[in-house]
Design a protein around this motif. Structure first.
Motif: not given
Length: 315
Positions: A168-193
């Motif tokens: 989750a952001y902002p923590g996810l942004a720090a990981i995106e800055a140092v590693a290439q990530l592959h999205t398995l599922v986004d939130t929008e396609s699963v539920f409204s959260h």
């Protein structure tokens, strides 16, 4: 008796409201209870149970009367026979986070998670997102190795201690800055959260005016966040620094700009999602039973929340 409002940073709206002095204009004896300062609950087995501290403190001496959380805690409360009622929900927080693996790891779909270690902040919205995603892929909770990382699983993913992670952001942004990530599922396609707020039924029925004050104050404070996201972000940064951590103001401002603010009445679509979560949590052995979530709806609360959305909001 003072009115006690629980808060912690993960519910952004209540955390900012704690600093704004809006409730105090009408409820001068309000007592703010920092969830992080309360005694920690014993850990639960992430494979067979859910933590219930958010709702437990609604019914425990020294706790609070109102709390705001993510998606899963009210379902947990109801399954544990806690007599709670919904106050309201935010808009969809579909940009808040997602389920990721490291690019090139060989984990390309949710189906590839069978037998894999998946990090989550267990008991939060992340448990529901993962369970919904697994169910859609024909898997269940027993098919993976869930790991409770709280919100800080990104480093474990990079180090190889996790195979996938709900970030989750902002923590996810720090990981995106140092590693290439592959999205398995986004939130929008699963539920409204959405974010959401709830209370004890007896408190709602015996303290209508106070509850209405709190909801109206949330609306006013959330409107201020929309207009002043950087000033709101500073509250979070200051809190982290005061606790000995480090935080990026730009990252927090970006995270707040990407989130919906304002309190809405609970909707049928939201209640359908809650019911599905209740059913799946029980079917996967994480909750003792499923419950009819609509039993936690008081119509007058929804009517009042709707009226505050149509009324002008003070700046």
């Amino acid at each position: 008796m003072p009115i006690r409002i629980g808060y912690f940073p993960h519910n952004n709206s209540l955390f900012v409201l704690r600093h704004r002095g809006i409730v105090e204009r009408t409820l001068p004896d309000v007592e703010w209870v920092d969830l992080r300062a309360l005694p920690a609950a014993a850990p639960v087995d992430v494979k067979t149970a859910l933590p219930s501290l958010h709702s437990d403190w609604l019914f425990t001496e020294g706790g609070y009367d109102v709390i705001g959380t993510g998606f899963t805690p009210p379902v947990t409360a109801l399954a544990n026979d806690r007599d709670i009622v919904y106050l309201g929900i935010s808009g969809p927080r579909i940009e808040n986070g997602r389920l990721v693996a490291k690019a090139g790891s060989g984990i390309d779909t949710v189906a590839d998670l069978k037998g894999k270690r998946v990090g989550i902040a267990h008991g939060s919205w992340q448990t529901t997102l993962l369970l919904f995603a697994l169910d859609r892929a024909g898997l269940g909770w027993a098919d993976i190795e869930p790991v409770d990382t709280d919100v800080n699983g990104g480093a474990a993913l990079i180090d190889g201690d996790l195979d996938a992670w709900v970030g989750a952001y902002p923590g996810l942004a720090a990981i995106e800055a140092v590693a290439q990530l592959h999205t398995l599922v986004d939130t929008e396609s699963v539920f409204s959260h959405p974010s959401l707020w709830f209370t004890r039924r007896d408190f709602a029925e015996n303290n209508r005016e106070a509850l209405q004050t709190i909801v109206a104050a949330l609306q006013e404070s959330d409107a201020w966040i929309i207009e002043n996201p950087r000033a709101a972000a500073q509250y979070f940064v200051d809190d982290i620094v005061a606790r000995g951590g480090a935080a990026d103001l730009d990252a927090w401002e970006s995270a707040l700009r990407g989130r919906p603010f304002g309190v809405h009445p609970v909707s049928d679509a939201f209640l359908d999602e809650q019911q599905r979560a209740a059913d799946l949590l029980a079917a996967n052995g994480l909750a003792p039973k499923s419950i009819p979530v609509r039993d936690a709806v008081l119509p007058w609360i929804g009517e009042f929340v709707a009226s505050t959305r149509s009324a002008p909001v003070a700046g």
